[in-house]
Scaffold this motif. Sequence first.
Motif, PDB file in Angstrom:
ATOM      1  N   GLY A 193      17.475 -35.020   5.815  1.00  0.00           N
ATOM      2  CA  GLY A 193      18.291 -35.879   5.153  1.00  0.00           C
ATOM      3  C   GLY A 193      19.087 -34.816   3.858  1.00  0.00           C
ATOM      4  O   GLY A 193      18.955 -33.789   3.776  1.00  0.00           O
ATOM      5  N   THR A 194      20.220 -35.413   3.488  1.00  0.00           N
ATOM      6  CA  THR A 194      21.173 -34.817   2.925  1.00  0.00           C
ATOM      7  C   THR A 194      20.673 -34.439   1.324  1.00  0.00           C
ATOM      8  O   THR A 194      20.981 -33.791   0.533  1.00  0.00           O
ATOM      9  N   ALA A 195      19.341 -35.085   0.848  1.00  0.00           N
ATOM     10  CA  ALA A 195      18.728 -34.777  -0.390  1.00  0.00           C
ATOM     11  C   ALA A 195      17.509 -34.200  -0.003  1.00  0.00           C
ATOM     12  O   ALA A 195      16.691 -33.826  -1.042  1.00  0.00           O
ATOM     13  N   GLY A 196      17.109 -33.816   1.252  1.00  0.00           N
ATOM     14  CA  GLY A 196      15.845 -33.295   1.316  1.00  0.00           C
ATOM     15  C   GLY A 196      15.618 -32.071   0.993  1.00  0.00           C
ATOM     16  O   GLY A 196      14.491 -31.599   0.800  1.00  0.00           O
ATOM     17  N   GLY A 197      16.752 -31.288   0.751  1.00  0.00           N
ATOM     18  CA  GLY A 197      16.585 -29.764   0.305  1.00  0.00           C
ATOM     19  C   GLY A 197      16.884 -29.853  -1.428  1.00  0.00           C
ATOM     20  O   GLY A 197      16.803 -28.506  -1.896  1.00  0.00           O
ATOM     21  N   THR A 198      17.028 -30.779  -1.922  1.00  0.00           N
ATOM     22  CA  THR A 198      17.350 -31.011  -3.452  1.00  0.00           C
ATOM     23  C   THR A 198      16.231 -30.116  -4.237  1.00  0.00           C
ATOM     24  O   THR A 198      15.051 -30.760  -4.000  1.00  0.00           O
ATOM     25  N   GLY A 199      16.741 -29.257  -4.967  1.00  0.00           N
ATOM     26  CA  GLY A 199      15.578 -28.510  -5.565  1.00  0.00           C
ATOM     27  C   GLY A 199      14.951 -27.415  -5.135  1.00  0.00           C
ATOM     28  O   GLY A 199      14.072 -26.700  -5.578  1.00  0.00           O
ATOM     29  N   TYR A 200      15.341 -27.151  -3.859  1.00  0.00           N
ATOM     30  CA  TYR A 200      14.659 -26.032  -3.051  1.00  0.00           C
ATOM     31  C   TYR A 200      15.905 -25.074  -2.690  1.00  0.00           C
ATOM     32  O   TYR A 200      16.995 -25.343  -2.715  1.00  0.00           O
ATOM     33  N   ALA A 201      15.306 -23.851  -2.539  1.00  0.00           N
ATOM     34  CA  ALA A 201      16.070 -22.769  -1.946  1.00  0.00           C
ATOM     35  C   ALA A 201      15.391 -22.786  -0.406  1.00  0.00           C
ATOM     36  O   ALA A 201      14.158 -22.689  -0.191  1.00  0.00           O
ATOM     37  N   ILE A 202      16.143 -22.847   0.905  1.00  0.00           N
ATOM     38  CA  ILE A 202      15.717 -22.733   2.098  1.00  0.00           C
ATOM     39  C   ILE A 202      15.553 -21.405   2.547  1.00  0.00           C
ATOM     40  O   ILE A 202      16.722 -20.770   2.713  1.00  0.00           O
ATOM     41  N   GLU A 203      14.701 -20.997   3.219  1.00  0.00           N
ATOM     42  CA  GLU A 203      14.502 -19.865   4.270  1.00  0.00           C
ATOM     43  C   GLU A 203      14.435 -20.410   5.570  1.00  0.00           C
ATOM     44  O   GLU A 203      13.398 -21.204   5.845  1.00  0.00           O
ATOM     45  N   PHE A 204      15.452 -20.150   6.446  1.00  0.00           N
ATOM     46  CA  PHE A 204      15.346 -20.427   7.766  1.00  0.00           C
ATOM     47  C   PHE A 204      14.612 -19.337   8.537  1.00  0.00           C
ATOM     48  O   PHE A 204      14.938 -17.919   8.444  1.00  0.00           O
ATOM     49  N   ALA A 205      13.770 -19.588   9.258  1.00  0.00           N
ATOM     50  CA  ALA A 205      12.947 -18.544  10.196  1.00  0.00           C
ATOM     51  C   ALA A 205      12.467 -19.040  11.325  1.00  0.00           C
ATOM     52  O   ALA A 205      12.850 -20.174  11.791  1.00  0.00           O
ATOM     53  N   GLY A 206      11.805 -18.163  12.288  1.00  0.00           N
ATOM     54  CA  GLY A 206      11.420 -18.599  13.422  1.00  0.00           C
ATOM     55  C   GLY A 206      12.215 -17.824  14.616  1.00  0.00           C
ATOM     56  O   GLY A 206      13.176 -17.367  14.290  1.00  0.00           O
TER      57      GLY A 206
END
Lengths: 470, 212
Positions: A193-206
């Motif tokens: 969701g568009t608020a799923g990352g609110t408050g987070y810094a996301i690292e993409f991995a894999g």
Amino acid sequence: MTAQTLYDKLWQQHVVREEEDGTALLYIDRHLVHEVTSPQAFEGLRLAQRTPWRVGSVLAVADHNVPTVDRDQGIADPISRLQVETLDRNCAAFGITEFAMADPRAGIVHVIGPEQGATLPGMTVVCGDSHTSTHGAFAALAFGIGTSEVEHVLATQCLVAKKSLAMQVIVDGVLQRGVTAKDIALAVIGEIGTAGGTGYAIEFAGGAISALSMEGRMTLCNMAIEAGARAGMVAVDETTIDYLKGRPYAPQGALWARAVAQWRQLVSDRGACFDHVVRLDAARIKPQVTWGTSPEMVASVDGRVPDPAMEADPVKREGMERALRYMGLSANAPISGIAVDKVFIGSCTNSRIEDLRAAAAVVRGKRVAEGVKLALVVPGSGLVKRQAEAEGLDRVFADAGFEWRQPGCSMCLAMNADRLEPGERCASTSNRNFEGRQGPGGRTHLVSPAMAAAAAIAGHFVDVREWCGA
Amino acid sequence: MMEAFTMLEGLVVPLDRANVDTDAIIPKQFLKSIQRAGFGPNLFDEWRYLDHGEPGMDPATRVVNPDFVLNQPRYQGARILLARENFGCGSSREHAPWALADYGFRAIIAPSFADIFYNNCLKNGLLPIVLEASQVDDLFKAAGGEPGYRLAVDLAQQVVRTPEGRCLGFAIDAFRKYCLLNGYDDIGLTLRHVADIKVFEERRREAMPWLF
Ligand code: SF4
């Protein structure tokens, strides 16, 4: 020492001082500036009789207001022109490096930073623009800031900030042919969701992320903000280092080796803890098409427009109904049946050389469909444009009936003359499908460059997986 | 540096509307402006003028709405805005406090403020004062009565003094009060750590010279 995430490392390396409540003074390595959010910051600086702390950290370019045709004749709209001229004047007055409109290196701020090697691993990168998250693809801590903060960074080289939580999005497996970073981004947003990352810094991995080119990683991090996260990032690997080698602002000679040795540390340690982890299987991701007015309103190309009646949550149902009304779509309609009026290939999400190659591969030897009024290709920078022309891509597009334009933000936000008319439907490689984003009443469907190109040829959305190699 | 906020003594203008939003304070067409200063003439543009305002218009040629309170001769030069509840709601645009400050206001008195707006005011040297609704009511009556009603705001003591000799106390965050009293904006505060920043920067320059 405890195992650290990439985000922990980047954060820690930039803390100048920290208050008891966790508020930190964060040192900023690179400050990118564009014409829309900077004038008041420069004005404030002047009123307070301050000067930029370190002009060498600043790189400026006008991108939002610049025309994509007849650029040599200047900007017709006087207000847009004044904003651009103001940037020119401010940069000249303060001694800031600016790629002026006529400079072949000019383009969208988030395209030119990496292209010049002005975005490097381990940096903090800020810009008065939410899509600054793009630069996180280089294992940099990059995020958008407001006008007061632009002034704050200019004056102090620092920002007052609090640390976010860390999220890891792991995409393992192998992408199907014809499925791209844009589809991963949209699938992730559809998932959290568009608020799923609110408050987070996301690292993409894999595995699927490691397999992406730098262009693909930038596309992905660019859209982290659409998932609500201020920052997105990818760890350093050979792909990162290969991309940077020889870029104008990248270190050279002995410094290069020293830098690379340090950059290799910019990965999450084994066993580092994230506050939240999301997993996706790359093999299951299909080409994505948004159907609504938020990036989370997204479906696979072989799917259908969802039926609000099936939604139990009344608030969500109301939102879906409103979106479908705005988009002029009916529930359960097949996505592939949706016909488009215009096609836009461009924006800081998808205007790099790889994006143009992918689109050109689909277009080659074909013609834009009768019903499509306008198909635009707007390269992300003058250098992307030049490279594409050297490869003959401009001819491929022009022969097919596309317009080949000069670089800029263009129809991503319709601040210049490129826009949708009310009710027009657009297959767009940009990042926001909000109401009116591409022009009042305009209807935006977010897709990958290959999908946009295929829609231009077919006149409606098609599954580009079936076109590959065709 | 912001201008330090010590004692403020000034004429009061009553704006008797609740839920005044930031779009009313400064309509969106003015956000294209390239300046932080200069929004004053377009403060409350849709209420102050009878014609539609666009950036670049000369205020002198505009059709002024004589009924709007800010346009009444008795309130010219006001530095204190008296307002109703939820003042400053809507978008987070910093242009709203910029416009109020540019017009000449240094303080706004209301029973309540929108959260972001409240903070944006403090960042821009504008003091938002929350008083009880009944007190605000009394002030509205007084300010609308005899022309020339003035108030004194004593930030150090955290009181608003009325000409009748009343002292109306108000609350403010100690840190923000300190910043206002000393004229520290966020930049001013950060610049108190110049030495720390320089030390940090030097170490970074040595460790990673390619960043400089
Ligand atoms: S291309 Fe679009 S999203 Fe990117 S910086 Fe320009 S306007 Fe913003």
